[in-house]
Scaffold this active site. Structure first.
Site, mmCIF file in Angstrom:
data_model
loop_
_atom_site.group_PDB
_atom_site.id
_atom_site.type_symbol
_atom_site.label_atom_id
_atom_site.label_comp_id
_atom_site.label_asym_id
_atom_site.label_seq_id
_atom_site.Cartn_x
_atom_site.Cartn_y
_atom_site.Cartn_z
ATOM 1 N N ALA A 130 32.581 -47.553 -5.545
ATOM 2 C CA ALA A 130 33.099 -47.732 -4.296
ATOM 3 C C ALA A 130 32.064 -47.916 -3.120
ATOM 4 O O ALA A 130 31.432 -46.822 -2.734
ATOM 5 C CB ALA A 130 33.874 -46.324 -3.921
ATOM 6 N N ILE A 157 22.025 -43.261 -1.789
ATOM 7 C CA ILE A 157 22.008 -42.076 -0.649
ATOM 8 C C ILE A 157 20.643 -42.036 -0.050
ATOM 9 O O ILE A 157 19.718 -41.487 -0.641
ATOM 10 C CB ILE A 157 22.485 -40.749 -1.056
ATOM 11 C CG1 ILE A 157 23.993 -40.896 -1.615
ATOM 12 C CG2 ILE A 157 22.577 -39.889 0.161
ATOM 13 C CD1 ILE A 157 24.869 -41.534 -0.814
ATOM 14 N N THR A 158 20.479 -42.588 1.320
ATOM 15 C CA THR A 158 19.349 -42.444 1.951
ATOM 16 C C THR A 158 19.181 -40.877 2.360
ATOM 17 O O THR A 158 19.984 -40.447 2.811
ATOM 18 C CB THR A 158 19.377 -43.478 3.290
ATOM 19 O OG1 THR A 158 19.793 -44.824 3.080
ATOM 20 C CG2 THR A 158 17.972 -43.462 3.815
ATOM 21 N N ARG A 243 26.529 -48.601 13.806
ATOM 22 C CA ARG A 243 25.896 -49.931 13.361
ATOM 23 C C ARG A 243 25.092 -50.471 14.458
ATOM 24 O O ARG A 243 24.356 -51.409 14.228
ATOM 25 C CB ARG A 243 27.416 -50.659 12.981
ATOM 26 C CG ARG A 243 27.960 -50.240 11.626
ATOM 27 C CD ARG A 243 29.390 -50.883 11.160
ATOM 28 N NE ARG A 243 29.619 -50.556 9.943
ATOM 29 C CZ ARG A 243 30.548 -50.601 9.402
ATOM 30 N NH1 ARG A 243 31.814 -50.582 10.345
ATOM 31 N NH2 ARG A 243 30.698 -49.988 8.169
ATOM 32 N N ILE A 337 5.387 -69.979 9.337
ATOM 33 C CA ILE A 337 4.318 -70.372 10.464
ATOM 34 C C ILE A 337 3.008 -69.944 9.895
ATOM 35 O O ILE A 337 2.209 -70.623 10.012
ATOM 36 C CB ILE A 337 4.575 -69.661 11.813
ATOM 37 C CG1 ILE A 337 5.789 -70.626 12.481
ATOM 38 C CG2 ILE A 337 3.329 -69.815 12.618
ATOM 39 C CD1 ILE A 337 6.216 -69.951 13.762
ATOM 40 N N GLY A 339 2.717 -69.691 6.766
ATOM 41 C CA GLY A 339 2.266 -70.341 5.580
ATOM 42 C C GLY A 339 1.584 -69.436 4.356
ATOM 43 O O GLY A 339 2.301 -68.444 4.123
ATOM 44 N N GLY A 340 0.712 -69.761 3.500
ATOM 45 C CA GLY A 340 0.261 -69.126 2.360
ATOM 46 C C GLY A 340 -0.212 -67.447 2.675
ATOM 47 O O GLY A 340 0.219 -66.819 1.916
ATOM 48 N N GLU A 363 24.840 -49.793 5.695
ATOM 49 C CA GLU A 363 25.911 -49.381 6.638
ATOM 50 C C GLU A 363 26.935 -50.493 6.937
ATOM 51 O O GLU A 363 27.370 -50.701 7.916
ATOM 52 C CB GLU A 363 25.084 -48.959 8.076
ATOM 53 C CG GLU A 363 24.410 -47.762 7.920
ATOM 54 C CD GLU A 363 24.116 -47.098 9.383
ATOM 55 O OE1 GLU A 363 23.080 -46.543 9.104
ATOM 56 O OE2 GLU A 363 25.244 -47.022 10.247
HETATM 57 N N1 COS Z 1 38.502 -46.429 13.545
HETATM 58 C C1 COS Z 1 39.613 -45.798 13.400
HETATM 59 N N2 COS Z 1 40.470 -45.924 12.242
HETATM 60 C C2 COS Z 1 40.177 -46.795 11.503
HETATM 61 C C3 COS Z 1 38.944 -47.794 11.695
HETATM 62 C C4 COS Z 1 38.177 -47.493 12.396
HETATM 63 N N3 COS Z 1 36.989 -48.101 12.802
HETATM 64 N N4 COS Z 1 39.040 -48.773 10.523
HETATM 65 C C5 COS Z 1 39.965 -48.501 9.828
HETATM 66 N N5 COS Z 1 40.733 -47.423 10.307
HETATM 67 C C6 COS Z 1 41.838 -47.016 9.954
HETATM 68 C C7 COS Z 1 42.902 -48.197 9.826
HETATM 69 O O1 COS Z 1 43.747 -48.172 10.960
HETATM 70 C C8 COS Z 1 43.927 -47.696 8.708
HETATM 71 O O2 COS Z 1 45.074 -46.593 9.327
HETATM 72 P P1 COS Z 1 46.453 -46.581 8.801
HETATM 73 O O3 COS Z 1 46.345 -46.066 7.330
HETATM 74 O O4 COS Z 1 47.059 -45.530 9.587
HETATM 75 O O5 COS Z 1 47.098 -47.991 8.885
HETATM 76 C C9 COS Z 1 43.000 -47.032 7.764
HETATM 77 O O6 COS Z 1 41.882 -46.547 8.421
HETATM 78 C C10 COS Z 1 42.741 -48.033 6.665
HETATM 79 O O7 COS Z 1 41.956 -48.864 7.066
HETATM 80 P P2 COS Z 1 41.982 -50.257 6.384
HETATM 81 O O8 COS Z 1 43.475 -50.799 5.971
HETATM 82 O O9 COS Z 1 41.350 -51.313 7.507
HETATM 83 O O10 COS Z 1 41.170 -49.968 5.245
HETATM 84 P P3 COS Z 1 40.293 -50.704 4.308
HETATM 85 O O11 COS Z 1 40.417 -50.334 2.673
HETATM 86 O O12 COS Z 1 41.225 -52.477 4.198
HETATM 87 O O13 COS Z 1 38.954 -51.096 4.542
HETATM 88 C C11 COS Z 1 36.982 -51.376 5.478
HETATM 89 C C12 COS Z 1 38.430 -50.947 5.827
HETATM 90 C C13 COS Z 1 36.446 -52.540 4.659
HETATM 91 C C14 COS Z 1 36.339 -51.812 7.085
HETATM 92 C C15 COS Z 1 36.129 -50.194 5.160
HETATM 93 O O14 COS Z 1 36.386 -49.643 4.082
HETATM 94 C C16 COS Z 1 34.634 -50.234 5.141
HETATM 95 O O15 COS Z 1 34.161 -50.302 6.562
HETATM 96 N N6 COS Z 1 33.925 -50.376 4.208
HETATM 97 C C17 COS Z 1 32.371 -50.716 4.156
HETATM 98 C C18 COS Z 1 31.828 -48.982 3.905
HETATM 99 C C19 COS Z 1 30.580 -48.958 4.471
HETATM 100 O O16 COS Z 1 30.213 -49.583 5.633
HETATM 101 N N7 COS Z 1 29.598 -48.459 3.675
HETATM 102 C C20 COS Z 1 28.229 -48.137 3.720
HETATM 103 C C21 COS Z 1 28.244 -47.001 3.317
HETATM 104 S S1 COS Z 1 27.433 -45.812 4.585
HETATM 105 S S2 COS Z 1 25.538 -46.317 4.990
#
Ligand code: COS
Length: 383
Positions: A130, A157-158, A243, A337, A339-340, A363
């Site tokens: 995941a 995990i940082t 971010r 710029i 180079g080597g 992130e």
């Molecule tokens: N703020 C508030 N709510 C949010 C949100 C945000 N920024 N982004 C999503 N949600 C809510 C949605 O509105 C949705 O709510 P409902 O269930 O009521 O409709 C719910 O959360 C699920 O959202 P969504 O359908 O967009 O989820 P997805 O599974 O499609 O995934 C992404 C969304 C891909 C954007 C998310 O999984 C993600 O950010 N992944 C990357 C994770 C990441 O950054 N990992 C780095 C590790 S930390 S260093």
């Protein structure tokens, strides 16, 4: 009204961070990069000047800096060394869910100690299966009496091996997908936590990245953040805020690369003149300068929106992907710029290029950022 000027306080903060980066980070950057050994003395120094806890609210003795202040510092620290900067930034990433969703008691118990002695925190979301699909994690937290029992593992995990506090995301109701996810504060000393392999990374080698295992880890139910089922929203709202600082890191890395390239181009003589006098080189430098300015303004825009409580999901994602892509392209051009010499480990350029790469990945990968932006810009589609 639009005002791009920094306040006197912000200019002073910027100068202080720049001096800190020049004196405390740059001279150690190559050594940390080689050894991948973590040096607490740097964290102690960063703690003393208030960088480690600058985002913690004043009531809990933190620096209570605004987002704009934080990203001004971030650019300078990443200019000093991206790996060392990541260590500080990753700790702030773990403080953010507690700042946003913690009760006053949770903040006092878990955040305040970070203002009392140098220590770090870690945000534990990612798992082997995941990563981008953050809602698909498998770690479970089961409520047993007044406790939650956590079982599962985390990766990449940082600060994983160094943190004294983890914010751990786990499923409390696995059948509900992302809506069945919750967030917990887990002190490092809790029984059942094992620190796994420390990753051997291409860049950001001064930072610590580990696997973590949770086996029957029992924490008081009061360590739950907000409510059961809120974990995914907590993670997303946290990432919306963290971010822009990654983007600021990209600006800092790119600026460092541009500065080295300019210095080199002004002193490297070929065909009887400094290479900066060749149009190809000066155009490359102009292009890099333009991209860095554009990236910085996107990062500032996201920080400004955060400070003004405006919606920021799209702007944070744009700032993150654009600025980290700029860091990658600028370090690549700047290396050309030199180079080597740019390719040799005797010069800092190749490290900057390796460091830039991770900014595009962590992130939330830049593809995920584009997905967030694409969804918002395109809006609903009838099918
Ligand atoms: N703020 C508030 N709510 C949010 C949100 C945000 N920024 N982004 C999503 N949600 C809510 C949605 O509105 C949705 O709510 P409902 O269930 O009521 O409709 C719910 O959360 C699920 O959202 P969504 O359908 O967009 O989820 P997805 O599974 O499609 O995934 C992404 C969304 C891909 C954007 C998310 O999984 C993600 O950010 N992944 C990357 C994770 C990441 O950054 N990992 C780095 C590790 S930390 S260093």
């Amino acid at each position: 009204m639009i005002d791009f000027s920094l306040t006197e306080e912000q200019i002073a903060l910027q100068e202080m961070a720049r001096e800190f980066a020049a004196k405390e980070m740059r001279p150690r950057a190559a050594e940390y990069d080689k050894g991948e050994k973590f040096h607490w003395d740097f964290i102690e120094k960063a703690f003393e000047v208030g960088f480690v806890t600058c985002g913690i609210p004043e009531e809990y003795n933190g620096g209570a800096l605004s987002h704009m202040d934080t990203i001004i510092i971030s650019e300078e620290l990443a200019w000093g060394c991206a790996g060392m900067y990541t260590t500080i930034m990753a700790s702030s990433l773990a403080f953010t869910p507690v700042i946003l969703f913690g009760t006053p008691d949770q903040k006092k118990t878990f955040l305040q100690p970070f203002t009392e002695k140098p220590s770090l925190a870690a945000f534990c979301l990612t798992e082997r299966e995941a990563g981008s699909d953050a809602g698909g994690l498998a770690t479970k937290a089961e409520k047993v009496g007044d406790e939650y029992v956590i079982n599962g593992s985390k990766c990449f995990i940082t600060n994983g091996g160094l943190a004294s506090m983890y914010v751990v995301f786990a499923k409390t109701d696995p059948d509900k997908g992302a809506r069945g996810m919750s967030a917990f504060i887990v002190p490092r000393e809790t029984k059942g936590i094992t620190i796994g392999k420390e990753e051997d990374k291409m860049g950001h080698r001064a930072s610590n990245t580990c696997e973590l295992y949770f086996e029957d880890v029992r924490i008081p139910a009061s360590n739950l953040l907000a409510k059961e089922g809120m974990g995914f929203i907590i993670a997303m709202k946290t990432l919306d805020k963290t971010r822009a600082p990654v983007g600021a890191g990209g600006v800092g890395v790119a600026r460092a690369a541009l500065e080295y390239a300019i210095e080199y181009a002004k002193t490297r003589v070929q065909f009887g003149k400094p290479i900066a006098l060749f149009q190809d080189i000066s155009f490359k430098i102009a292009q890099m300068a333009a991209e860095i300015s554009a990236a910085r303004f996107l990062v500032w825009n996201a920080a400004w929106r955060l400070d003004n409580d405006l919606p920021v999901g799209k702007e944070s994602a744009i700032a993150k992907f654009y600025a980290s892509d700029v860091a990658m392209s600028v370090t690549n051009t700047a290396l050309d710029i030199l180079g080597g010499y740019g390719y040799m480990k005797d010069y800092p350029m190749e490290k900057l290029m390796r460091d830039a790469k991770l900014l595009q990945i962590y992130e939330g990968t830049n593809s995920i950022q584009r997905m967030v932006v694409g969804r918002e810009v395109i809006g609903p589609i009838k099918t």
